[in-house]
Motif scaffolding. Sequence first.
Motif, PDB file in Angstrom:
ATOM      1  N   MET A 132      23.370 -45.957 -29.328  1.00 18.97           N
ATOM      2  CA  MET A 132      22.501 -46.580 -30.330  1.00 18.97           C
ATOM      3  C   MET A 132      23.271 -47.613 -31.155  1.00 18.97           C
ATOM      4  SD  MET A 132      19.550 -45.287 -29.739  1.00 18.97           S
ATOM      5  CE  MET A 132      20.056 -45.076 -28.012  1.00 18.97           C
ATOM      6  N   THR A 133      24.535 -47.334 -31.423  1.00 20.13           N
ATOM      7  CA  THR A 133      25.361 -48.297 -32.162  1.00 20.13           C
ATOM      8  C   THR A 133      25.485 -49.612 -31.398  1.00 20.13           C
ATOM      9  OG1 THR A 133      26.594 -46.505 -33.223  1.00 20.13           O
ATOM     10  CG2 THR A 133      27.635 -48.669 -33.209  1.00 20.13           C
ATOM     11  N   SER A 134      25.458 -49.541 -30.077  1.00 21.71           N
ATOM     12  CA  SER A 134      25.491 -50.774 -29.281  1.00 21.71           C
ATOM     13  C   SER A 134      24.367 -51.715 -29.693  1.00 21.71           C
ATOM     14  CB  SER A 134      25.367 -50.450 -27.787  1.00 21.71           C
ATOM     15  OG  SER A 134      26.535 -49.833 -27.301  1.00 21.71           O
ATOM     16  N   LEU A 135      23.200 -51.148 -30.012  1.00 23.94           N
ATOM     17  CA  LEU A 135      22.058 -51.977 -30.377  1.00 23.94           C
ATOM     18  C   LEU A 135      22.185 -52.540 -31.790  1.00 23.94           C
ATOM     19  CD1 LEU A 135      19.253 -49.884 -28.663  1.00 23.94           C
ATOM     20  CD2 LEU A 135      20.504 -51.867 -27.787  1.00 23.94           C
ATOM     21  N   TYR A 136      22.974 -51.892 -32.649  1.00 23.68           N
ATOM     22  CA  TYR A 136      23.342 -52.513 -33.928  1.00 23.68           C
ATOM     23  C   TYR A 136      24.140 -53.783 -33.674  1.00 23.68           C
ATOM     24  CZ  TYR A 136      27.299 -53.444 -37.007  1.00 23.68           C
ATOM     25  OH  TYR A 136      28.291 -54.081 -37.707  1.00 23.68           O
ATOM     26  N   PHE A 137      25.102 -53.705 -32.762  1.00 19.38           N
ATOM     27  CA  PHE A 137      25.870 -54.910 -32.438  1.00 19.38           C
ATOM     28  C   PHE A 137      24.945 -56.022 -31.925  1.00 19.38           C
ATOM     29  CE2 PHE A 137      29.511 -51.898 -32.043  1.00 19.38           C
ATOM     30  CZ  PHE A 137      30.354 -52.525 -32.938  1.00 19.38           C
ATOM     31  N   THR A 138      23.967 -55.646 -31.118  1.00 25.68           N
ATOM     32  CA  THR A 138      23.051 -56.626 -30.552  1.00 25.68           C
ATOM     33  C   THR A 138      22.228 -57.321 -31.623  1.00 25.68           C
ATOM     34  OG1 THR A 138      22.832 -55.232 -28.578  1.00 25.68           O
ATOM     35  CG2 THR A 138      21.209 -56.965 -28.865  1.00 25.68           C
ATOM     36  N   ALA A 139      21.563 -56.540 -32.461  1.00 28.36           N
ATOM     37  CA  ALA A 139      20.588 -57.102 -33.398  1.00 28.36           C
ATOM     38  C   ALA A 139      21.200 -57.603 -34.701  1.00 28.36           C
ATOM     39  CB  ALA A 139      19.515 -56.063 -33.715  1.00 28.36           C
ATOM     40  N   MET A 140      22.313 -56.991 -35.130  1.00 27.93           N
ATOM     41  CA  MET A 140      22.822 -57.277 -36.468  1.00 27.93           C
ATOM     42  C   MET A 140      24.215 -57.904 -36.503  1.00 27.93           C
ATOM     43  SD  MET A 140      20.228 -56.265 -38.127  1.00 27.93           S
ATOM     44  CE  MET A 140      20.891 -56.587 -39.755  1.00 27.93           C
ATOM     45  N   ALA A 141      25.103 -57.473 -35.619  1.00 25.31           N
ATOM     46  CA  ALA A 141      26.515 -57.840 -35.774  1.00 25.31           C
ATOM     47  C   ALA A 141      26.863 -59.163 -35.098  1.00 25.31           C
ATOM     48  CB  ALA A 141      27.415 -56.729 -35.257  1.00 25.31           C
ATOM     49  N   ASN A 142      26.601 -59.262 -33.792  1.00 25.95           N
ATOM     50  CA  ASN A 142      27.038 -60.475 -33.098  1.00 25.95           C
ATOM     51  C   ASN A 142      26.184 -60.847 -31.890  1.00 25.95           C
ATOM     52  OD1 ASN A 142      27.964 -58.743 -30.942  1.00 25.95           O
ATOM     53  ND2 ASN A 142      29.783 -58.339 -32.178  1.00 25.95           N
TER      54      ASN A 142
END
Length: 369
Positions: free
Chosen positions: A316-326
């Motif tokens: 799920m953290t991978s999708l934070y990287f997708t949408a929010m981080a980079n």
Amino acid sequence: MELSPALRKVYTKEQLSARDAQRLAEFIAWGPVVFQASRLMVKWGILDLIRDADNGLTRQEICEQTHLTDYAVKCLLEASLSIGLVLIDEHTDRFTISKTGWFLLNDPATRVNLDFNHDVNYLGMFDLEKSLINGKPEGLKVFGEWPTLYEGLSQLPEDVQKSWFAFDHFYSDSSFEEALHIVFDEHHVKELYDIGGNTGKWALQCVNYDPEVRVRILDLPQQIEMMKKNVSGKPGAERISGYGINLLDKAAQLPQQEGAPDAIWMSQFLDCFSMDEIVDILVLARTAMGPDTRIFIMETLWDRQRFEPASLCLTMTSLYFTAMANGNSKMYNTKDLGSCIQKAGLEIEKIYDHLGQGHTILVVKKTEG
């Protein structure tokens, strides 16, 4: 793909009956509502009150103690029954806390994740679809117009920064004690480059653990300024220095000095980049390595987790990287990260598993020949 035993058990065979699968599908469909109702049960102290009551509480007692309306409490309690946070005694109408509710309140990782998802991810995750298509963190615009979250980290609202750093530090901090032993007692490092050193928290741990070690933090210039403020006046700060660098700049060069560092440290860093970018960063790091230099890569590799809930958090953290981080990085598995290491002219010398909250350290050296 090679999965840990716990993951192999869950991810390779169907686990649910048809009825359970149907319920889980509905749970997913109502996921945003489940999340917010659960969060308010925590924020407004309702779960705390129920947990601390020896014989549970009625709805009326909860209203009296929280000063919330009967309507608000009724909606949340009924939702919490369906979610599985509370149980009810049909004869007395008293609510008690369930095992799931207890973990939501008391598990430190769950609380950190709850705040992180509300404060950092929730609004921006609406644009996950655009982010996956465009390869950009389209959700980040809820906070500002930066190419990545890292350029805007120092300008994020205070509550967002607090939840972001709590999330970031929670997972790394739990591994520090074991990592320090590996780096300094087993490998006898005296000069270390900390790439992506952020606030300098690891560097401070290093200089306090070993009175001779010198740490040079390499990070974006704005992060270096934050780091300097954070370490100023603290024990060992005189042995910590900073070097502003954008590692994705094709013209970037590592500090010029006599002799190679003993170690290059990358903790929860490479997951902030795409696989092609990871190769470029490792190639750049290789230019600073001598024959005895080792790169220590500490990551939470989702395929090596001892317990499946940890892998859930990581994917799920991978999708934070997708949408929010980079927009283009993720939490990697061993095979993917290993291929990047190999492409950079490096090889894995040793692997340390199950540090802290599920970290792995890959000890990397130059490929011989």
